[in-house]
Write a protein that holds these residues in place. Sequence first.
Motif, PDB file in Angstrom:
ATOM      1  N   VAL A 204       0.844  -1.205   0.000  1.00 17.35           N
ATOM      2  CA  VAL A 204       0.000   0.000   0.000  1.00 17.35           C
ATOM      3  C   VAL A 204       0.878   1.253   0.000  1.00 17.35           C
ATOM      4  N   VAL A 205       1.911   1.260   0.842  1.00 14.84           N
ATOM      5  CA  VAL A 205       2.845   2.392   0.873  1.00 14.84           C
ATOM      6  C   VAL A 205       3.551   2.530  -0.474  1.00 14.84           C
ATOM      7  N   PHE A 206       3.916   1.387  -1.054  1.00 18.31           N
ATOM      8  CA  PHE A 206       4.588   1.388  -2.356  1.00 18.31           C
ATOM      9  C   PHE A 206       3.683   2.005  -3.426  1.00 18.31           C
ATOM     10  N   ILE A 207       2.409   1.662  -3.420  1.00 17.95           N
ATOM     11  CA  ILE A 207       1.458   2.199  -4.397  1.00 17.95           C
ATOM     12  C   ILE A 207       1.287   3.703  -4.210  1.00 17.95           C
ATOM     13  N   ILE A 208       1.268   4.152  -2.952  1.00 19.71           N
ATOM     14  CA  ILE A 208       1.139   5.588  -2.678  1.00 19.71           C
ATOM     15  C   ILE A 208       2.328   6.354  -3.258  1.00 19.71           C
ATOM     16  N   VAL A 209       3.526   5.835  -3.049  1.00 15.79           N
ATOM     17  CA  VAL A 209       4.724   6.480  -3.594  1.00 15.79           C
ATOM     18  C   VAL A 209       4.696   6.447  -5.125  1.00 15.79           C
ATOM     19  N   LEU A 210       4.276   5.321  -5.682  1.00 13.41           N
ATOM     20  CA  LEU A 210       4.209   5.185  -7.138  1.00 13.41           C
ATOM     21  C   LEU A 210       3.216   6.171  -7.732  1.00 13.41           C
ATOM     22  N   LYS A 211       2.091   6.347  -7.072  1.00 16.49           N
ATOM     23  CA  LYS A 211       1.100   7.316  -7.548  1.00 16.49           C
ATOM     24  C   LYS A 211       1.660   8.732  -7.467  1.00 16.49           C
ATOM     25  N   TYR A 212       2.349   9.031  -6.391  1.00 17.09           N
ATOM     26  CA  TYR A 212       2.951  10.360  -6.226  1.00 17.09           C
ATOM     27  C   TYR A 212       3.906  10.671  -7.384  1.00 17.09           C
ATOM     28  N   LEU A 213       4.743   9.712  -7.732  1.00 18.04           N
ATOM     29  CA  LEU A 213       5.713   9.916  -8.817  1.00 18.04           C
ATOM     30  C   LEU A 213       5.019  10.028 -10.171  1.00 18.04           C
ATOM     31  N   ASN A 214       3.950   9.280 -10.370  1.00 17.18           N
ATOM     32  CA  ASN A 214       3.220   9.358 -11.634  1.00 17.18           C
ATOM     33  C   ASN A 214       2.516  10.703 -11.798  1.00 17.18           C
ATOM     34  N   VAL A 215       1.968  11.218 -10.707  1.00 19.32           N
ATOM     35  CA  VAL A 215       1.323  12.546 -10.766  1.00 19.32           C
ATOM     36  C   VAL A 215       2.343  13.602 -11.161  1.00 19.32           C
ATOM     37  N   ARG A 216       3.520  13.555 -10.520  1.00 18.01           N
ATOM     38  CA  ARG A 216       4.573  14.526 -10.845  1.00 18.01           C
ATOM     39  C   ARG A 216       5.060  14.343 -12.279  1.00 18.01           C
ATOM     40  N   SER A 217       5.274  13.101 -12.676  1.00 18.79           N
ATOM     41  CA  SER A 217       5.812  12.835 -14.006  1.00 18.79           C
ATOM     42  C   SER A 217       4.874  13.321 -15.103  1.00 18.79           C
ATOM     43  N   GLU A 218       3.568  13.034 -14.949  1.00 19.46           N
ATOM     44  CA  GLU A 218       2.627  13.461 -15.992  1.00 19.46           C
ATOM     45  C   GLU A 218       2.520  14.977 -16.054  1.00 19.46           C
ATOM     46  N   PHE A 219       2.491  15.616 -14.882  1.00 18.15           N
ATOM     47  CA  PHE A 219       2.418  17.077 -14.889  1.00 18.15           C
ATOM     48  C   PHE A 219       3.655  17.672 -15.541  1.00 18.15           C
ATOM     49  N   TYR A 220       4.841  17.216 -15.166  1.00 16.39           N
ATOM     50  CA  TYR A 220       6.085  17.750 -15.727  1.00 16.39           C
ATOM     51  C   TYR A 220       6.153  17.503 -17.232  1.00 16.39           C
ATOM     52  N   TYR A 221       5.729  16.309 -17.661  1.00 16.36           N
ATOM     53  CA  TYR A 221       5.782  16.000 -19.096  1.00 16.36           C
ATOM     54  C   TYR A 221       4.843  16.908 -19.877  1.00 16.36           C
ATOM     55  N   ARG A 222       3.637  17.109 -19.357  1.00 11.85           N
ATOM     56  CA  ARG A 222       2.693  17.993 -20.044  1.00 11.85           C
ATOM     57  C   ARG A 222       3.224  19.426 -20.071  1.00 11.85           C
ATOM     58  N   TYR A 223       3.872  19.839 -19.017  1.00 11.75           N
ATOM     59  CA  TYR A 223       4.433  21.190 -18.958  1.00 11.75           C
ATOM     60  C   TYR A 223       5.517  21.362 -20.018  1.00 11.75           C
TER      61      TYR A 223
END
Length: 392
Positions: free
Chosen positions: A140-159
């Motif tokens: 569960v902790v691993f999924i939370i961290v993975l989601k956090y990184l995906n949110v950042r990655s998609e935002f940065y890529y779109r930017y």
Amino acid sequence: MNNMHNVWAKRFEHYIGEVMKYMRFVFTGHIAIVLVFIIGAGGYQYSEWLKVVQPDFPAEWLIAIVIGVLVTFSRPVTLLKQPDQVYLLPLESQMKSYFKKAMNWTFWSQLLFPTVLFIVSIPLLKEVTELSVAEIWSVVVFIIVLKYLNVRSEFYYRYVSRGHSIALDRIVRIAVSILAIQSFLTDGLFGAVFLVMLAYYAFTLNKKMINQPVPYEHFISLEQNRMMSFYRFANYFTDVPHLKGSIKRRAWLDVLYKGISFKKENTQAYLVYRTFVRTDDHFYLWVRLTVIAAIVAMFITIPFVTWIVVAAMAFATTLQLKYALMSAGEFRMDMLYPIPRETRKQAVAKLLRLLAFIQAVLVMLSAIMQPQFYIIPVVILVVSEITLRMSK
């Protein structure tokens, strides 16, 4: 107002108010009852299946694929509006704090579904794997961290890319996320290697953002599409005044109204049939509710629960389509002709009975392997007819 914290706070307050205004029409009493029955029946089916599941069932891969796809789709919620590309230009140097709040809200608002889905899958992991309780909850902790990184990655890529080739970015992150979860479930710390890869990817994109102008047009377009999707969903339960539906030709459905004879008394019938076929909101409303009823009937083996769900879908289909097709808030050319108003009501009733019959046949066919499937069309037709006659 030159404080970006205040700008976000005002936007967020208005956004929550807008969502709550329409969601109270979505989760009404009868929908809540249907959800209770669906969740109860689904839980019962799930628990029964766990009793016979094979030890070699690929639970790790199934969970990794489903959760990996969910955490990857992290479309940013920026709450930007059309005038912002002009009026926020003088404050562009302060937009970093605004986008930080936007990414935080995106993360927390999108975290619930994959986390709950994994928690639901824990009994399956206990049945087919040798993972301890501590190891399972560490995922569960691993999924939370993975989601956090995906949110950042998609935002940065779109930017950085202004939204171009976002599909390629998602394919890469889906592959990494699936492998990360699967590796963590089977080999523990090896899954952290993929986590580091995604973190490095996000860090690289973040460095590329430096000194780049804010892509207002892309984020505004993204936000408008996101809100329009929400309004279309809410429009299935209540009227959304500012929603503009789209029209499509759908020539393959011309057969529905080509059989209508060319007579004055059939004018409204032709218009009503054509309106339903070509209007996305009306057509996809019927399709979605029919598909939901068919899926429930296909997988739920408890007849009483199936009847309640398909009855609710039939009620919602008939009621919402009747209100949509009978509404006359806009001017129509048929209003210029001496056609009795009652003929439109009759045409709508005729179409709704036809749609209820088609829905009943499709749902029955999907449930043909279930016990007492032959009662399903009776339930749909009876509920549709009662709704048609009792509603105003």
